[in-house]
Motif scaffolding. Structure first.
Motif, PDB file in Angstrom:
ATOM      1  N   VAL A  67       0.758  -1.114  -0.037  1.00 35.16           N
ATOM      2  CA  VAL A  67      -0.066   0.002   0.076  1.00 35.16           C
ATOM      3  C   VAL A  67       0.907   1.225  -0.103  1.00 35.16           C
ATOM      4  O   VAL A  67       0.561   2.168  -0.596  1.00 35.16           O
ATOM      5  CB  VAL A  67      -0.881  -0.191   1.194  1.00 35.16           C
ATOM      6  CG1 VAL A  67      -1.570   1.357   1.318  1.00 35.16           C
ATOM      7  CG2 VAL A  67      -2.041  -0.979   1.184  1.00 35.16           C
ATOM      8  N   ILE A  68       1.874   1.288   0.872  1.00 42.17           N
ATOM      9  CA  ILE A  68       2.790   2.492   0.900  1.00 42.17           C
ATOM     10  C   ILE A  68       3.569   2.469  -0.391  1.00 42.17           C
ATOM     11  O   ILE A  68       3.757   3.826  -0.993  1.00 42.17           O
ATOM     12  CB  ILE A  68       3.839   2.174   2.069  1.00 42.17           C
ATOM     13  CG1 ILE A  68       3.062   2.263   3.374  1.00 42.17           C
ATOM     14  CG2 ILE A  68       5.151   3.324   1.861  1.00 42.17           C
ATOM     15  CD1 ILE A  68       3.921   1.898   4.466  1.00 42.17           C
ATOM     16  N   VAL A  69       4.019   1.421  -0.954  1.00 42.61           N
ATOM     17  CA  VAL A  69       4.574   1.498  -2.228  1.00 42.61           C
ATOM     18  C   VAL A  69       3.920   2.206  -3.358  1.00 42.61           C
ATOM     19  O   VAL A  69       4.240   2.739  -4.204  1.00 42.61           O
ATOM     20  CB  VAL A  69       5.140   0.068  -2.585  1.00 42.61           C
ATOM     21  CG1 VAL A  69       5.517   0.107  -4.041  1.00 42.61           C
ATOM     22  CG2 VAL A  69       6.443  -0.108  -1.798  1.00 42.61           C
ATOM     23  N   SER A  70       2.453   1.627  -3.338  1.00 44.50           N
ATOM     24  CA  SER A  70       1.585   2.183  -4.500  1.00 44.50           C
ATOM     25  C   SER A  70       1.469   3.702  -4.353  1.00 44.50           C
ATOM     26  O   SER A  70       1.209   4.249  -5.470  1.00 44.50           O
ATOM     27  CB  SER A  70       0.365   1.454  -4.353  1.00 44.50           C
ATOM     28  OG  SER A  70      -0.568   1.960  -3.158  1.00 44.50           O
ATOM     29  N   TYR A  71       1.391   4.402  -3.150  1.00 50.23           N
ATOM     30  CA  TYR A  71       1.116   5.596  -3.234  1.00 50.23           C
ATOM     31  C   TYR A  71       2.295   6.326  -3.779  1.00 50.23           C
ATOM     32  O   TYR A  71       2.210   7.409  -4.585  1.00 50.23           O
ATOM     33  CB  TYR A  71       1.030   6.106  -1.629  1.00 50.23           C
ATOM     34  CG  TYR A  71       1.030   7.575  -1.626  1.00 50.23           C
ATOM     35  CD1 TYR A  71       0.018   8.211  -1.776  1.00 50.23           C
ATOM     36  CD2 TYR A  71       2.282   7.998  -0.970  1.00 50.23           C
ATOM     37  CE1 TYR A  71       0.042   9.761  -1.946  1.00 50.23           C
ATOM     38  CE2 TYR A  71       2.358   9.570  -0.639  1.00 50.23           C
ATOM     39  CZ  TYR A  71       1.121  10.336  -1.333  1.00 50.23           C
ATOM     40  OH  TYR A  71       1.121  11.723  -1.034  1.00 50.23           O
ATOM     41  N   PHE A  72       3.537   5.946  -3.411  1.00 51.04           N
ATOM     42  CA  PHE A  72       4.742   6.648  -3.890  1.00 51.04           C
ATOM     43  C   PHE A  72       5.103   6.534  -5.261  1.00 51.04           C
ATOM     44  O   PHE A  72       5.322   7.398  -6.051  1.00 51.04           O
ATOM     45  CB  PHE A  72       6.117   6.438  -3.055  1.00 51.04           C
ATOM     46  CG  PHE A  72       6.357   7.118  -1.568  1.00 51.04           C
ATOM     47  CD1 PHE A  72       6.378   8.218  -1.520  1.00 51.04           C
ATOM     48  CD2 PHE A  72       5.610   6.345  -0.461  1.00 51.04           C
ATOM     49  CE1 PHE A  72       6.297   8.582  -0.078  1.00 51.04           C
ATOM     50  CE2 PHE A  72       5.784   7.011   0.837  1.00 51.04           C
ATOM     51  CZ  PHE A  72       6.006   7.997   0.869  1.00 51.04           C
ATOM     52  N   ALA A  73       4.720   5.350  -5.946  1.00 49.98           N
ATOM     53  CA  ALA A  73       4.708   4.949  -7.147  1.00 49.98           C
ATOM     54  C   ALA A  73       3.799   5.844  -8.035  1.00 49.98           C
ATOM     55  O   ALA A  73       4.164   6.239  -9.322  1.00 49.98           O
ATOM     56  CB  ALA A  73       4.429   3.600  -7.537  1.00 49.98           C
ATOM     57  N   TRP A  74       2.653   5.832  -7.352  1.00 51.26           N
ATOM     58  CA  TRP A  74       1.531   6.984  -8.016  1.00 51.26           C
ATOM     59  C   TRP A  74       2.137   8.249  -8.070  1.00 51.26           C
ATOM     60  O   TRP A  74       1.837   9.049  -8.963  1.00 51.26           O
ATOM     61  CB  TRP A  74       0.105   6.855  -7.189  1.00 51.26           C
ATOM     62  CG  TRP A  74      -0.836   7.693  -7.631  1.00 51.26           C
ATOM     63  CD1 TRP A  74      -1.614   7.759  -8.709  1.00 51.26           C
ATOM     64  CD2 TRP A  74      -0.956   8.992  -6.974  1.00 51.26           C
ATOM     65  NE1 TRP A  74      -2.650   8.572  -8.830  1.00 51.26           N
ATOM     66  CE2 TRP A  74      -2.165   9.855  -7.618  1.00 51.26           C
ATOM     67  CE3 TRP A  74      -0.603   9.738  -5.815  1.00 51.26           C
ATOM     68  CZ2 TRP A  74      -2.677  10.839  -7.239  1.00 51.26           C
ATOM     69  CZ3 TRP A  74      -1.106  10.917  -5.507  1.00 51.26           C
ATOM     70  CH2 TRP A  74      -2.294  11.663  -6.229  1.00 51.26           C
ATOM     71  N   LYS A  75       2.598   8.635  -7.031  1.00 51.49           N
ATOM     72  CA  LYS A  75       2.957  10.053  -6.700  1.00 51.49           C
ATOM     73  C   LYS A  75       4.053  10.308  -7.748  1.00 51.49           C
ATOM     74  O   LYS A  75       4.343  11.633  -8.222  1.00 51.49           O
ATOM     75  CB  LYS A  75       3.570  10.403  -5.370  1.00 51.49           C
ATOM     76  CG  LYS A  75       3.860  11.847  -4.809  1.00 51.49           C
ATOM     77  CD  LYS A  75       2.406  12.212  -4.484  1.00 51.49           C
ATOM     78  CE  LYS A  75       2.794  13.690  -4.042  1.00 51.49           C
ATOM     79  NZ  LYS A  75       1.518  14.544  -3.764  1.00 51.49           N
ATOM     80  N   ASN A  76       4.901   9.592  -8.065  1.00 48.37           N
ATOM     81  CA  ASN A  76       5.987   9.643  -9.233  1.00 48.37           C
ATOM     82  C   ASN A  76       5.682   9.494 -10.515  1.00 48.37           C
ATOM     83  O   ASN A  76       6.552   9.653 -11.492  1.00 48.37           O
ATOM     84  CB  ASN A  76       7.121   8.880  -8.755  1.00 48.37           C
ATOM     85  CG  ASN A  76       7.910   9.215  -7.362  1.00 48.37           C
ATOM     86  OD1 ASN A  76       7.943  10.479  -7.172  1.00 48.37           O
ATOM     87  ND2 ASN A  76       8.139   8.209  -6.645  1.00 48.37           N
ATOM     88  N   ASP A  77       4.320   8.955 -10.712  1.00 48.44           N
ATOM     89  CA  ASP A  77       4.102   8.758 -12.292  1.00 48.44           C
ATOM     90  C   ASP A  77       3.538  10.032 -12.669  1.00 48.44           C
ATOM     91  O   ASP A  77       2.529  10.549 -12.406  1.00 48.44           O
ATOM     92  CB  ASP A  77       2.830   7.625 -12.093  1.00 48.44           C
ATOM     93  CG  ASP A  77       2.206   7.258 -13.613  1.00 48.44           C
ATOM     94  OD1 ASP A  77       2.920   7.745 -14.635  1.00 48.44           O
ATOM     95  OD2 ASP A  77       1.421   6.517 -13.487  1.00 48.44           O
ATOM     96  N   PRO A  78       4.010  10.558 -13.872  1.00 50.49           N
ATOM     97  CA  PRO A  78       3.350  11.736 -14.456  1.00 50.49           C
ATOM     98  C   PRO A  78       2.141  11.724 -15.237  1.00 50.49           C
ATOM     99  O   PRO A  78       1.402  12.639 -15.371  1.00 50.49           O
ATOM    100  CB  PRO A  78       4.695  12.289 -15.405  1.00 50.49           C
ATOM    101  CG  PRO A  78       5.410  10.850 -15.866  1.00 50.49           C
ATOM    102  CD  PRO A  78       5.311  10.264 -14.475  1.00 50.49           C
ATOM    103  N   ASP A  79       1.937  10.382 -15.436  1.00 48.50           N
ATOM    104  CA  ASP A  79       0.446  10.093 -16.398  1.00 48.50           C
ATOM    105  C   ASP A  79      -0.394   9.572 -15.468  1.00 48.50           C
ATOM    106  O   ASP A  79      -1.318   9.203 -15.685  1.00 48.50           O
ATOM    107  CB  ASP A  79       0.933   9.058 -17.185  1.00 48.50           C
ATOM    108  CG  ASP A  79       2.085   9.309 -18.357  1.00 48.50           C
ATOM    109  OD1 ASP A  79       2.050  10.589 -18.735  1.00 48.50           O
ATOM    110  OD2 ASP A  79       2.633   8.506 -18.737  1.00 48.50           O
ATOM    111  N   ARG A  80      -0.243   9.582 -14.109  1.00 47.56           N
ATOM    112  CA  ARG A  80      -1.509   9.339 -12.979  1.00 47.56           C
ATOM    113  C   ARG A  80      -2.683  10.303 -13.305  1.00 47.56           C
ATOM    114  O   ARG A  80      -2.666  11.280 -13.845  1.00 47.56           O
ATOM    115  CB  ARG A  80      -0.902   9.837 -11.561  1.00 47.56           C
ATOM    116  CG  ARG A  80      -0.804  11.097 -11.289  1.00 47.56           C
ATOM    117  CD  ARG A  80      -0.275  11.077 -10.011  1.00 47.56           C
ATOM    118  NE  ARG A  80       0.085  12.486  -9.306  1.00 47.56           N
ATOM    119  CZ  ARG A  80       0.885  13.145  -9.371  1.00 47.56           C
ATOM    120  NH1 ARG A  80       2.134  12.769  -9.895  1.00 47.56           N
ATOM    121  NH2 ARG A  80       1.122  14.523  -8.965  1.00 47.56           N
TER     122      ARG A  80
END
Length: 224
Positions: free
Chosen positions: A206-219
């Protein structure tokens, strides 16, 4: 998918056969051990009929749920691309239920409260399930029913991929570590490692999913 449906039908039929054996060999009114603590001691009992009818019924409901997923998930294309993990999750969970059912009923038919296949057998079955599902979940595609589903993985393909690969590796590691602990220490310690690993996997993914989303310019973000 058709093969999975037929395998589930055969598995449920086998569970029904075990229940018939139980009705014949376990006296009516018997309280059957159906839950054990981490030391392998029974701490939960149910009436005979509840176990013999209830567990096959759970298998039926589980199979209906999994069979319906490809039809009701809004992301049908991604479910089609994740069919392997869906089928492995479906049949793996159903097999665990079936083996547990057989273990409980066969033991009760012999007047025992211990699991017929042993406490360690349950541990190693769950460990194998973790290892297999961990390998497949890492290759799943974004959907609403299987995999690590958070607000961030459902709005970012990058977050989905990172979180589910992380969860997959942690599931495999948990399965291997728990099985090894069960062999070299005790099944009780193996279950403790299994529980700790499962909780760690859930929190970390869950934590990883948030930071990966935060770093995705296409989110995708909510618009007011």
């Amino acid at each position: 998918m058709k093969a999975a449906v037929w395998l589930s039908i055969l598995t449920i039929a086998a569970m029904a056969g075990v229940s018939i054996y139980g009705f014949i060999n376990i006296p009516e009114g018997t309280m059957i051990a159906r839950h054990w603590n981490l030391n392998g001691e029974p701490d939960g009992f149910s009436p005979r009929n509840h176990v013999l009818i209830g567990m096959p019924a759970i298998g039926v409901l589980l199979s209906i749920m999994f069979a319906a997923i490809p039809k009701i998930d809004p992301r049908k294309e991604n479910i089609a691309r994740s069919m392997n993990v869906l089928i492995v999750g479906w049949l793996g969970a159903l097999m665990l239920i079936a083996v547990t059912h057989a273990s409980i009923v066969l033991a009760a038919a012999q007047g025992q409260t211990a699991q017929f296949f042993g406490f360690g057998g349950t541990l190693y079955g769950v460990c194998l399930f973790f290892i297999v599902i961990g390998n497949f979940i890492a290759k799943s595609r974004s959907n609403f029913f299987i995999g690590v589903r958070t607000p961030w993985t459902l709005s970012s393909e990058h977050a989905w991929n990172v979180a589910n690969r992380t969860a997959g590796w942690l599931l495999v590691l948990t399965g291997v570590a728990s099985a090894a602990t069960g062999v070299f220490a005790s099944p009780a310690d193996g279950f403790r490692v299994l529980i700790a690993g499962a909780v760690t996997m859930a929190v970390v993914s869950v934590i990883v999913s948030y930071f990966a989303w935060k770093n995705d310019p296409d989110r995708k973000e909510a618009r007011s």
